[in-house]
Motif scaffolding. Sequence first.
Motif, PDB file in Angstrom:
ATOM      1  N   GLU A 107       8.729   7.227  -1.166  1.00  0.00           N
ATOM      2  CA  GLU A 107       8.677   6.092  -0.891  1.00  0.00           C
ATOM      3  C   GLU A 107       8.614   5.504   0.394  1.00  0.00           C
ATOM      4  O   GLU A 107       9.262   6.228   1.075  1.00  0.00           O
ATOM      5  N   ASN A 142       1.480   3.726  -6.404  1.00  0.00           N
ATOM      6  CA  ASN A 142       2.065   2.487  -6.759  1.00  0.00           C
ATOM      7  C   ASN A 142       2.628   1.662  -5.665  1.00  0.00           C
ATOM      8  O   ASN A 142       3.432   2.034  -4.920  1.00  0.00           O
ATOM      9  N   LEU A 143       1.982   0.254  -6.030  1.00  0.00           N
ATOM     10  CA  LEU A 143       2.226  -0.612  -4.689  1.00  0.00           C
ATOM     11  C   LEU A 143       3.265  -1.727  -5.380  1.00  0.00           C
ATOM     12  O   LEU A 143       2.976  -2.142  -6.451  1.00  0.00           O
ATOM     13  N   SER A 144       4.038  -2.317  -4.573  1.00  0.00           N
ATOM     14  CA  SER A 144       4.666  -3.634  -4.853  1.00  0.00           C
ATOM     15  C   SER A 144       4.984  -4.230  -3.718  1.00  0.00           C
ATOM     16  O   SER A 144       5.427  -3.680  -2.660  1.00  0.00           O
ATOM     17  N   LEU A 202       6.306  -4.361   1.745  1.00  0.00           N
ATOM     18  CA  LEU A 202       5.434  -3.687   1.029  1.00  0.00           C
ATOM     19  C   LEU A 202       5.938  -2.326   0.789  1.00  0.00           C
ATOM     20  O   LEU A 202       6.610  -1.614   1.415  1.00  0.00           O
ATOM     21  N   GLN A 203       5.923  -2.001  -0.551  1.00  0.00           N
ATOM     22  CA  GLN A 203       6.644  -0.701  -1.072  1.00  0.00           C
ATOM     23  C   GLN A 203       5.526   0.008  -1.559  1.00  0.00           C
ATOM     24  O   GLN A 203       4.561  -0.483  -2.601  1.00  0.00           O
ATOM     25  N   VAL A 204       5.455   1.349  -1.262  1.00  0.00           N
ATOM     26  CA  VAL A 204       4.539   2.250  -1.791  1.00  0.00           C
ATOM     27  C   VAL A 204       5.102   3.514  -2.189  1.00  0.00           C
ATOM     28  O   VAL A 204       5.859   4.037  -1.560  1.00  0.00           O
ATOM     29  N   THR A 234      -7.560   2.998   3.735  1.00  0.00           N
ATOM     30  CA  THR A 234      -7.152   1.475   4.138  1.00  0.00           C
ATOM     31  C   THR A 234      -8.059   0.952   5.260  1.00  0.00           C
ATOM     32  O   THR A 234      -8.374   1.385   6.125  1.00  0.00           O
TER      33      THR A 234
END
Length: 321
Positions: free
Chosen positions: A74, A94-96, A120-122, A134
């Motif tokens: 992560e 998965n992004l949050s 931003l968490q990936v 990107t």
Amino acid sequence: MQAESGAERLREFSVRDFLDFGEQYGIEYRFSANNSGEDNNRTAAIARGCINELTLPSGLRFTHSELDIFHGYESVSLGQAPLLIVIVLEGCINLSVGPVMRELRTGMAASLRLCPEYALQVRQSPDQHLKTLTLAWDPGCSAGVGTEHPVMRRLLQEVHRPMLAWQVPGELFRSLEPSLNLTIPELRKHLVLEGLAMQLLAHGLPEHDQSQPRKPLSYREQQRLESVRQLLEFAPAEHHSLEALADRAAMSSSSLRAKFRATYGVTLFEYLRRCRLELGRNYLERGYSVQQAAHCTGYRHATNFATAYRRHFGVSPRKEA
């Protein structure tokens, strides 16, 4: 770990490479227990492949990566980016961002607007061949168009959600990698990629009813909405009524519901539910029982907590306890 600016060059990226990259760019990396970043594990290989970066005269920057992921990890970034588009060319991530979470698979993209309030968490899954592209806009680039440019200023007004997931049109998706790999003079290639970037920006904007344009929120409205969001995030176990939250935001109940969803891309009480479940997962990781975690996160019944947890995370909370 460093983006290559020339021809692709395959290499292995170790825990140390990721940590050095994170220190340079303000990104925190989290690895599995077997690759936690301890000194004796820093040489462990996390991925193999290549990362190439190209900054255009407009200030738009493409980063193209192709990696074989050996171990899942992560990344958490608190940096700022007024405009960012992440495209999955192959694989799954998965992004949050704040309250919004999305799974992106091949052919999908996410438009992001990052600010200090949201990390931003990936999440990268292990044992997969992952290819991503990107597109980032850096308004501080000396050669860039800057925020005063009318098109970019309008884009910033349109991208008001933390994250918007969308499907890349087929013809555009198929043209991405061939365009990046063109072997033509630099000026011509820059023109091709500028056009490609503009297409991505055009498709990555949120759709809304043009006959009834959304009135931009004032600074005070944004601050009051953020106050509500922070209350839900930092005190999710408390009982929150719509009326009390509306009073806090100095809005009517219907206005709060509409503006919260338009701003954060999720309903008010869906966000509260997610905050409670994230808190519940934290309690479970600390050794609390399912019953205790449910009670500490505002659920009256453990069965309701377990059902919501399973739907949200895809696993039973008993496996986390």
